[in-house]
Write a protein that holds these residues in place. Structure first.
Motif, PDB file in Angstrom:
ATOM      1  N   SER A  68      72.439  55.159   6.731  1.00  0.00           N
ATOM      2  CA  SER A  68      72.636  53.968   7.547  1.00  0.00           C
ATOM      3  C   SER A  68      71.352  53.133   7.523  1.00  0.00           C
ATOM      4  CB  SER A  68      73.008  54.357   8.972  1.00  0.00           C
ATOM      5  OG  SER A  68      72.186  55.412   9.413  1.00  0.00           O
ATOM      6  N   THR A  69      71.512  51.856   7.825  1.00  0.00           N
ATOM      7  CA  THR A  69      70.350  50.968   7.891  1.00  0.00           C
ATOM      8  C   THR A  69      69.789  51.007   9.306  1.00  0.00           C
ATOM      9  OG1 THR A  69      71.615  49.086   8.642  1.00  0.00           O
ATOM     10  CG2 THR A  69      71.468  49.426   6.248  1.00  0.00           C
ATOM     11  N   PHE A  70      68.780  50.204   9.512  1.00  0.00           N
ATOM     12  CA  PHE A  70      68.193  50.103  10.855  1.00  0.00           C
ATOM     13  C   PHE A  70      69.242  49.706  11.884  1.00  0.00           C
ATOM     14  CE2 PHE A  70      68.444  45.684   9.846  1.00  0.00           C
ATOM     15  CZ  PHE A  70      68.461  45.017  11.066  1.00  0.00           C
ATOM     16  N   ALA A  71      70.262  48.990  11.422  1.00  0.00           N
ATOM     17  CA  ALA A  71      71.244  48.466  12.372  1.00  0.00           C
ATOM     18  C   ALA A  71      72.190  49.545  12.880  1.00  0.00           C
ATOM     19  CB  ALA A  71      72.043  47.340  11.723  1.00  0.00           C
ATOM     20  N   GLU A  72      72.266  50.662  12.176  1.00  0.00           N
ATOM     21  CA  GLU A  72      73.212  51.711  12.577  1.00  0.00           C
ATOM     22  C   GLU A  72      72.501  53.013  12.875  1.00  0.00           C
ATOM     23  OE1 GLU A  72      73.557  50.516   8.886  1.00  0.00           O
ATOM     24  OE2 GLU A  72      75.723  50.701   8.671  1.00  0.00           O
ATOM     25  N   SER A  73      71.197  52.974  13.006  1.00  0.00           N
ATOM     26  CA  SER A  73      70.515  54.234  13.271  1.00  0.00           C
ATOM     27  C   SER A  73      69.318  53.995  14.180  1.00  0.00           C
ATOM     28  CB  SER A  73      70.069  54.887  11.963  1.00  0.00           C
ATOM     29  OG  SER A  73      69.171  54.022  11.291  1.00  0.00           O
ATOM     30  N   GLU A  74      68.656  55.119  14.506  1.00  0.00           N
ATOM     31  CA  GLU A  74      67.542  55.038  15.424  1.00  0.00           C
ATOM     32  C   GLU A  74      66.307  55.575  14.714  1.00  0.00           C
ATOM     33  OE1 GLU A  74      70.530  56.937  16.803  1.00  0.00           O
ATOM     34  OE2 GLU A  74      69.966  57.839  14.897  1.00  0.00           O
ATOM     35  N   GLY A  75      65.158  55.233  15.254  1.00  0.00           N
ATOM     36  CA  GLY A  75      63.945  55.754  14.656  1.00  0.00           C
ATOM     37  C   GLY A  75      62.729  55.081  15.251  1.00  0.00           C
ATOM     38  N   THR A  76      61.577  55.598  14.848  1.00  0.00           N
ATOM     39  CA  THR A  76      60.318  55.051  15.324  1.00  0.00           C
ATOM     40  C   THR A  76      59.561  54.496  14.132  1.00  0.00           C
ATOM     41  OG1 THR A  76      60.306  56.785  16.989  1.00  0.00           O
ATOM     42  CG2 THR A  76      58.241  55.595  16.650  1.00  0.00           C
ATOM     43  N   LEU A  77      58.995  53.321  14.322  1.00  0.00           N
ATOM     44  CA  LEU A  77      58.193  52.691  13.281  1.00  0.00           C
ATOM     45  C   LEU A  77      56.808  52.397  13.843  1.00  0.00           C
ATOM     46  CD1 LEU A  77      60.795  50.003  12.066  1.00  0.00           C
ATOM     47  CD2 LEU A  77      60.311  52.236  11.018  1.00  0.00           C
ATOM     48  N   PHE A 127      67.081  51.011  17.853  1.00  0.00           N
ATOM     49  CA  PHE A 127      68.297  51.735  18.254  1.00  0.00           C
ATOM     50  C   PHE A 127      69.485  51.199  17.473  1.00  0.00           C
ATOM     51  CE2 PHE A 127      65.347  51.572  21.814  1.00  0.00           C
ATOM     52  CZ  PHE A 127      65.219  52.916  22.134  1.00  0.00           C
ATOM     53  N   PRO A 128      70.465  52.055  17.237  1.00  0.00           N
ATOM     54  CA  PRO A 128      71.633  51.552  16.493  1.00  0.00           C
ATOM     55  C   PRO A 128      72.345  50.462  17.275  1.00  0.00           C
ATOM     56  CG  PRO A 128      71.950  53.860  17.150  1.00  0.00           C
ATOM     57  CD  PRO A 128      70.573  53.470  17.571  1.00  0.00           C
ATOM     58  N   VAL A 129      72.690  49.412  16.564  1.00  0.00           N
ATOM     59  CA  VAL A 129      73.402  48.302  17.181  1.00  0.00           C
ATOM     60  C   VAL A 129      74.884  48.627  17.245  1.00  0.00           C
ATOM     61  CG1 VAL A 129      73.943  45.857  16.879  1.00  0.00           C
ATOM     62  CG2 VAL A 129      71.663  46.724  16.276  1.00  0.00           C
ATOM     63  N   TYR A 130      75.359  49.332  16.210  1.00  0.00           N
ATOM     64  CA  TYR A 130      76.763  49.724  16.184  1.00  0.00           C
ATOM     65  C   TYR A 130      76.858  51.048  15.447  1.00  0.00           C
ATOM     66  CZ  TYR A 130      76.603  47.494  11.527  1.00  0.00           C
ATOM     67  OH  TYR A 130      76.279  47.122  10.248  1.00  0.00           O
ATOM     68  N   PRO A 131      77.963  51.773  15.633  1.00  0.00           N
ATOM     69  CA  PRO A 131      78.047  53.113  15.060  1.00  0.00           C
ATOM     70  C   PRO A 131      78.161  53.047  13.542  1.00  0.00           C
ATOM     71  CG  PRO A 131      79.954  52.635  16.477  1.00  0.00           C
ATOM     72  CD  PRO A 131      79.146  51.412  16.423  1.00  0.00           C
TER      73      PRO A 131
END
Ligand SMILES: Cc1cc2nc3c(=O)[nH]c(=O)nc-3n(C[C@H](O)[C@H](O)[C@H](O)COP(=O)(O)O)c2cc1C
Ligand code: SF4
Ligand code: FES
Lengths: 423, 156, 894
Positions: C606-615, C626-630
């Motif tokens: 998934s891209t940044f738009a569908e997943s979470e993470g720390t940068l 945070f994911p914008v959509y599943p």
């Protein structure tokens, strides 16, 4: 003390032959300048002008000497600018053109003395682009004056140097507003600037700048030359000196006359202008150009000075009367005025930019028989909306003055259009 | 290389103006007036060329050009006739003067007459209200205009 | 502080602020248009009118514009006075006389400041019956729509575009009620920050063309707080989604970083998320259609090979994904996946930041610098939003001078009127002309060696004990002295450098300068290329070339490539060979690329738009997205693919992974504070991603039904409209909305004070504070001497064209820089080429000679051949290589 009663026009012949430098010098020209740079300190010049009670002739009537004295730190070397406001474009106003065309040295001398008083080393004459003859004559006169060291390096062997630049505009009434004028000089769109900071502190290219009207500056050489007491003796009432008064419209002899401040309106219209044209009657008049409130025949005995006219409900403005006769429709006259102002609005602030076109559209509707009675309330509301303090500059408040007074004095003329249609 | 849009004369005059001002953009209005002096109006090409000379973007110069009514961004006749339509002149019949000018030339306001000789435009108060209605033919101020005077303009 | 009386109540406000800003800071509703917190006051719209009273006796007062009224002790005003209210209603009636009332078809509808203010002001009935003035619209390029009839002439667009962002091609034309905000002629807006017009315009004149192409109303978008992935600055964004496609990006306020503004790459580069190039399914060589489960078990099997697998990490993947990969393959087998030069540079930058003892500023702090030296960067292209901040820093001297005239900073035009009288020292040393040259006091153009030498000379000029380059020319010496002099006098000097020159010496020179500065408030910032470049360097790992060696030596036979196109990191021939020699190539990525083509097993991420993470951004600030959509099965987050195959994996949830990562590296210990974990709730429920007006939930699918909403176990957000946003930490707000404030201006309601931090704190946690000190660097390169007949390549980044992901966004492709190489005019003359002629470049590794049109760049030093980094078609050109060049005769076969 010489017996000069018409200092501004003493060199101007009735047949209007243009004054040369020689003529000008013969009648005391450049003596005021000589006195200023040779005998007086800049602060002294400021004080003389302050004492003379001279008020700005550009419309707002601010004390000229006081304005000069507010320029910060004139004893420190810094670029400062002096500007002659020669943008005369207020409808009904035709005084500065005459002064510049007929006696250009008078303005130049006034400008140099004013520059000395505020220690400006660069002066501009901001001349409206349409004044071609005035431009030629000023160009000529500037050359003559420079040749005689009235301006340039070390004026008359004094420490003071001044460069004068004649700048012609490219149109637009708003360029007469001093901060818009400064933007125009800087080569920008002529929208006004927020005040504070005033141009006195941060004006042309951010430097302290004084803007004075042509007629204001023309008074200055004489104050220096003939003295403050002489000047104080010229006015009739509270205000000092003389003023160019004019009348246009359906009077027998439209024209311009230099008269003491405080001359009654009746004298101007009935004597100097020869009264209303045969077959017409006086309905009212704008006392000082297009942006002043109408007055009525009942005000004929009011004195033309700042206070008296204000008390009567209008403004002295530029002192040039526009006469409304009984065969001219005041509603159509107001439409003409509002069209002018709507067209000349710079487009910066909402009430003026969008309010004036609305007044135009309502007035057109009314004249076309499509008006409604409540439109008069809308118009009255708009005049309040565009009043002093509500807009960014003074264009809009001036613009609504003739409209608001017309609604008061000529309401039946408005209603006639509306009711006739309804009937 | 393309043909230079501006003449040497124009460029020299514009450069001469630069001396009076602290930065190039300040010469904008003057430069437009210089171009107009020679050509009667400022075409898009000229505007772009002047902007280049002053290190401005065409949009920046257009912002100035479109503010001022004496800068023409559309072609005008060799002589522009400005008749005053402000309050006193209006009262004294300027509408008729404007109409007869247009009729005489068979043009609408702002249009060019046949042969590109004239354009008629209204203008704000010319400061000649004591001789209303007033008009300006090219640089020449005409006072106390009548319909006869209109005819005389074209007969000379 | 000043005590002022507003409608009979006493408030404490910041002295010298303007009354409008003070009122909004107090949470009061006062309508406005032309004022903008970042643009200051104009006084044009007259909408913020209030009544000011002289004293307690004064009952009438006078009407003043709040935005032009400075607050001071004893000020008495009323917002509620009938006269003020009536004026505001009448004023908006005037504004609306020409407005087309086309709200139903307007992209701004529902989030329109004009709608909000109209309602707030109480203008509800139209009396004007005249004609409306109409305008023609212009084609402003791929980003921005133009609908001038909606204009209310607040002048904000030009005040942002021209005054704030330094754009020149959008102007106000015409006058009176015929003012027109547009260009001289149709054409794409040239400024790199044009997208902010969409948010700065209070109505629908400038709208987002990419959003219009798949438009929905604001409240029908699903949103979550996110971080821009298109450069290393970490601007905060609010992406919006509908029906499984990302619809737009808007700014998300973060006072420390992007404030109110984004760059155009960040705003319009999102198209890659919806791209047809997206990898939507796992792929096993020979088996195109496999399930996620099959893919997962195959992945697990591959790892059972006796030789240990190696992992290649990614500067565009989250800390957590990289960390999971590191755990999967082991530290020994963990490679950073950067080209070797960049690897060295990023390591150096991380070391300088961690141990160099000099503060790395946020963008807000950079904006407050009073002297700037840029060493080797064209910031507009390498870290765009920073360029906008530096442009503001360049106004420092104007503010100071204006202050002496008693002009407040918010009196914008007045401050700009003294601009020409005051100059903030800004020095730019770069390979050739940059987009910030218009604010520069002085510029210098040279090769990376010469830029470094200038830097070393400045450092030596500041502090004699710093090593001195020998053999400097007089002109460079003079320039260095003048730079040193200006920097020495500054209270908050800022040194900017980065990786653009691909030169360690430049970075070390920048450090020397910063170290040599006497000021206690000095700052040093480095631009880095990608959204997690610094994070990756902080994790640390081996250089990519060693991975190639390992395979070459047969030490390993399988590789896991995490979100990385190796062809962008090393010459094609090297990568080809590497991938050929590797028996098992596993690629986890979201977009097709050349590396993915070679994968034995391709796992859709998934891209940044569908997943979470720390940068971690270039400042050293950790931020969570945070994911914008599943994500749509079988797509998974990269960290999920990786943790699913780690033996005995303890990490079921993202939070656990974050915790473990924080625990594993002392310098990352604080990343857990970057945002609340998945357990965070507001009164027992998660924060909704959907507005409470989100419509059509039961009708979104072909069958009319309302299946259970997807569950989000990884973050504090729910894919739902149920829940309460009001008490959520404002920094976690998916969208800003407050009663009466449907536009982005609602942000006023969430700030501690206008223009300050969000209440509850801005997003992110700074991991690095200045500490330690490093010795002078003395490895000063010799002057660059071009070798006859050879050219040194210099790759220059470009905002549109150099960044991998945004190259998949169609509107951006319309704004690519020209396909060409740049030469100094003398070099061109020597070669006999003129602008537009083709030249043939040889000696490129692994590529036959390449033919490219030449353009002439007068500011490019002799002996350099410049090209846009990463531009399609030019990717074979390596940075810093020596190449031959000759003219291609017209007519010769291509
Ligand atoms: C819309 C507007 C137009 C003006 N036009 C003129 C003008 O044409 N000539 C002039 O002297 N003053 C004009 N003024 C007044 C100037 O702003 C300024 O007050 C004046 O030049 C100061 O000179 P004074 O003090 O000598 O009168 C205008 C003001 C406004 C608001
Ligand atoms: S009142 Fe406003 S719009 Fe009118 S001229 Fe003055 S600033 Fe311009
Ligand atoms: S916000 Fe105060 S006048 Fe526009």
């Amino acid at each position: 003390m010489e017996n000069v009663t018409k200092p501004l026009t003493k060199n101007i012949n009735p047949d209007r032959v243009f004054t040369t430098l020689a003529d000008y010098e013969c009648s005391g020209g450049y003596q005021g300048l000589r006195k200023a740079v040779k005998e007086l300190q800049p602060k002294d010049v400021q004080q003389w002008v302050k004492d003379s009670g001279l008020k700005g002739r550009g419309g707002a009537g601010f004390g000229t000497g006081l304005k000069w004295s507010m320029v910060p730190g004139i004893d420190t070397p810094q670029t400062r600018y002096m500007i002659a406001n020669a943008d005369e474009m207020e409808p009904g106003t035709f005084k500065d053109r005459m002064l510049m065309e007929q006696d250009p040295h008078q303005l130049i001398e006034g400008l140099i003395i004013a520059s000395y008083a505020i220690q400006a080393n660069i002066a501009y004459i901001f001349l409206r682009g349409e004044y071609h003859l005035a431009r030629q004559r000023l160009e000529n006169a500037l050359q003559e004056a420079r040749a005689k060291s009235y301006w340039g390096e070390h004026i008359l062997d004094s420490e003071f140097s001044l460069d004068i630049i004649l700048h012609t505009g490219a149109g637009r009434y708003i360029c007469g507003e001093e901060t818009a004028l400064i933007n125009a000089l800087e080569g920008k769109r002529a929208t006004p600037r927020a005040k504070p900071p005033y141009p006195l502190v941060s004006g042309l290219w951010g430097k302290p700048t004084v803007v004075n009207n042509v007629e204001t500056l023309c008074n200055v050489p004489h104050i220096l030359n003939y003295g403050v007491d002489w000047y104080l003796g010229l006015g009739h009432g509270a205000d000092k000196g003389t003023k160019l008064f004019g009348a246009s419209g359906r009077v027998k002899r439209p024209g311009l006359w230099e008269l003491p401040m405080g001359t009654p309106i009746r004298e101007i219209i009935e004597e100097h202008a020869g009264g209303i044209k045969d077959g017409y009657k006086l309905r009212g008049f704008l006392p000082g150009g297009a942006s002043t409130d109408f007055l009525l025949p009942e005000h004929l005995d009011v004195a033309m000075d700042y206070e008296a006219i204000t008390k009567a409900g209008s403004r002295l403005g530029t002192g040039t009367l526009i006469v409304l006769d009984d065969k001219t429709c005041p509603v159509q006259m107001v439409l003409n005025l509002e069209q002018f102002f709507a067209q000349e609005s710079c487009g910066w602030c909402t009430p003026c930019r969008d309010g004036l076109p609305w007044t135009v559209s309502l007035l057109k509707d009314i004249i076309a028989g499509k008006g409604r009675l409540e439109d008069l309330d809308t118009l009255a509301g708009l005049t309040r909306m565009l009043g002093p303090g509500n807009t960014f500059c003074a264009l809009a408040p001036g613009a609504v003055e003739p409209l608001q007074s017309a609604l008061k004095y000529f309401r039946e003329d408005f209603e006639r259009y509306i009711v006739k249609e309804a009937a | 290389m393309n043909e230079p849009i501006l003449t040497q004369e124009e460029i020299r005059e514009i450069n001469a103006e630069l001396e009076h001002y602290p930065d190039k953009a300040a010469v904008a209005i003057e430069a437009l007036k210089i171009v107009q002096k020679y050509r009667g109006w400022v075409s898009d090409d000229c505007l772009v060329a002047v902007a280049g000379l002053l290190d401005m973007q065409p949009s920046q110069l257009e912002a100035v050009a479109t503010f001022y009514n004496l800068i023409y961004r559309r072609p005008v006749g060799k002589t522009v006739i400005h008749y005053c339509n402000s309050v006193t002149c209006w009262m004294m019949g300027s509408d008729r003067i404007g109409e007869s000018l247009c009729r005489r030339l068979n043009v609408g306001l702002g249009e060019m007459s046949a042969g590109g000789e004239y354009t008629v435009l209204p203008i704000v108060c010319l400061g000649a209200c004591d001789h209303a209605p007033a008009a300006m033919v090219g640089d020449r101020l005409m006072l106390d205009m009548t319909e006869n005077a209109v005819n005389e303009i074209f007969e000379r | 502080m000043a005590r002022i009386d507003i409608d009979g109540r006493i408030h404490e406000v910041r002295n010298g602020d303007n009354l409008l800003s003070a009122c909004l800071s107090l949470g009061l509703d006062l309508p406005y248009f032309c004022w903008h917190p970042a643009l200051g006051s104009a006084g044009a719209c007259r909408q913020c009118a209030v009544i000011q009273y002289k004293d307690a006796e004064d009952k009438r007062g006078k009407l003043v514009m709040a935005c032009l009224t400075p607050v001071a002790d004893g000020l008495r005003v009323s917002l509620d006075a009938e006269h003020a209210q009536k004026f505001r209603a009448d004023n908006i009636e005037l504004l609306m006389t020409n407005h087309p009332h086309d709200c139903p078809v307007c992209e701004e509808g529902g989030e329109c400041h004009l709608q909000d203010m109209t309602v707030m002001s109480g203008h509800t009935f139209r009396r004007y019956r005249g004609l409306k003035r109409t305008h023609n619209n212009q084609d402003l390029g791929p980003f921005i729509n133009h609908e001038m009839n909606r204009c209310i002439a607040c002048y904000r667009c030009v005040r942002f575009y021209d005054d704030y962002a330094g754009g020149k091609d959008l102007q106000v034309l015409g006058m009176h009620n015929n003012v027109y905000f547009g260009r001289f002629e149709d054409g794409a807006l040239a400024n790199e920050f044009s997208g902010n017009l969409v948010e700065v315009c209070p109505t629908g004149v400038f709208t987002d063309k990419t959003f219009s192409a798949h438009y929905v109303r604001k409240w029908d978008l699903q949103s979550a707080p996110s971080i821009c992935v298109h450069c290393g600055l970490g601007c905060n964004i609010a992406p919006g989604e509908r029906y499984g496609t990302l619809r737009r990006i808007i700014n998300r306020y973060n006072s420390e970083i992007n404030g109110y503004f984004l760059c155009d790459r960040g705003r319009f580069g999102y198209g890659f998320v919806n791209s047809p190039e997206r990898i939507r399914n796992p792929r096993l060589k020979g088996y195109p259609d496999i399930t996620a489960e099959t893919a997962e078990s195959h992945f697990r099997n591959l790892l059972k090979s006796p030789k240990p697998a190696i992992g290649i990490a990614s500067p565009r993947a989250s800390l957590e994904a990289n960390f999971a990969l590191r755990r999967l393959v082991g530290e020994e087998n963990f490679f950073l996946g950067l080209d070797d030069t960049e690897h060295t540079l990023l390591n150096a930058i991380a070391e300088l930041m961690l141990d160099g003892g000099i503060r790395s500023p946020s963008l807000r702090e950079a904006e407050q610098a009073d002297a700037v030296l840029i060493l080797g960067e064209d910031v507009t292209h390498s870290a765009p939003r920073l360029a906008l901040s530096l442009r503001q820093a360049a106004r420092h001297a104007s503010f100071e001078l204006a202050g002496t005239l008693h002009v407040q900073p918010w009196q914008d035009a007045a401050v700009r009127n003294v601009d020409k009288l005051a100059s903030t020292p800004v020095f730019i040393a770069a390979i050739c002309a940059t987009r910030l040259d218009d604010i520069a006091t002085d510029t210098y153009h040279g090769s990376s060696e010469d830029i470094a030498r200038l830097g070393f000379a400045v450092a030596h000029g500041l502090e004699p004990s710093a090593p001195e380059p020998s053999g400097l020319s007089d002109s460079v010496q003079t320039l260095a002295a003048s730079i040193a002099d200006s920097l020495k006098q500054a209270k908050r000097p800022l040194i900017v450098s980065g990786t653009v020159c691909a030169s360690l010496a430049v970075i070390q020179a920048a450090y020397n300068v910063a170290k040599a500065l006497p000021s206690a408030n000095k700052q040093l910032t480095f631009t880095v290329p990608e959204c997690n470049s610094l994070g990756l360097a902080m994790i640390g790992g081996r250089p990519l070339s060693q991975a190639f060696d390992r395979i070459g030596k047969g030490l390993t036979d399988s590789v896991v490539v995490l979100q990385n196109d190796l062809y962008r990191r090393a010459p094609s021939r090297t990568v080809d060979l590497f991938l050929q020699l590797t028996d098992h190539v596993v690629v986890i990525d979201s977009l097709e690329n050349k590396t993915a083509e070679h994968a034995e097993l391709l796992l859709p991420a998934s891209t940044f738009a569908e997943s979470e993470g720390t940068l971690i951004n270039n400042e050293g600030r950790a931020q969570r997205y945070f994911p914008v959509y599943p994500q749509a099965e079988p797509v998974r987050a990269a960290w999920q693919w990786l943790t699913s195959v780690i033996e005995d994996c303890q990490w079921q949830h993202h939070d656990q992974l974050t915790d473990a990562c924080a625990g594993a590296f002392p310098c990352l210990a604080d990343i857990v504070q970057a945002g609340p974990g998945a357990n965070y709730t507001v009164e027992g429920s998660k924060i909704p991603r959907q507005a409470h007006r989100y419509s059509g939930r039961t009708a979104m699918r072909p069958e009319v039904s309302e299946p259970r909403q997807p569950q989000d176990n990884e973050t504090p957000f729910a894919f739902s409209m149920e829940g309460d946003t009001e008490q959520a930490p404002p920094a976690l707000l998916p969208v800003v909305w407050a009663p009466g404030w449907n536009s982005n201006q609602a942000i006023n309601k969430f700030q501690q004070e206008i223009g300050a931090s969000l209440r509850g704190g801005d997003v992110g946690v700074r991991l690095i504070e200045a500490s330690g000190s490093l010795p002078w660097f003395g490895d000063i390169p010799a002057e660059f001497a071009p070798s006859p007949g050879r050219w040194r390549t210099a790759l220059l980044p470009h905002i549109f064209g150099s960044e991998e992901l945004s190259l998949h966004s169609p509107p951006l492709l319309e704004r690519l820089p020209p396909f060409c190489v740049l030469l100094n005019p003398l070099d061109a003359e020597a070669l006999g080429v003129e602008a537009g002629d083709l030249a043939e470049i040889d000696s490129l590794t692994g590529v036959a000679a390449m033919k490219v049109p030449v353009q002439i760049e007068p500011t490019l030093p002799l002996g350099l051949l410049a090209a846009t980094a990463g531009l399609p078609g030019l990717q074979a050109i390596e940075n810093g290589a020596e190449v031959g060049l000759k003219k291609v005769n017209p007519g010769a076969p291509l």
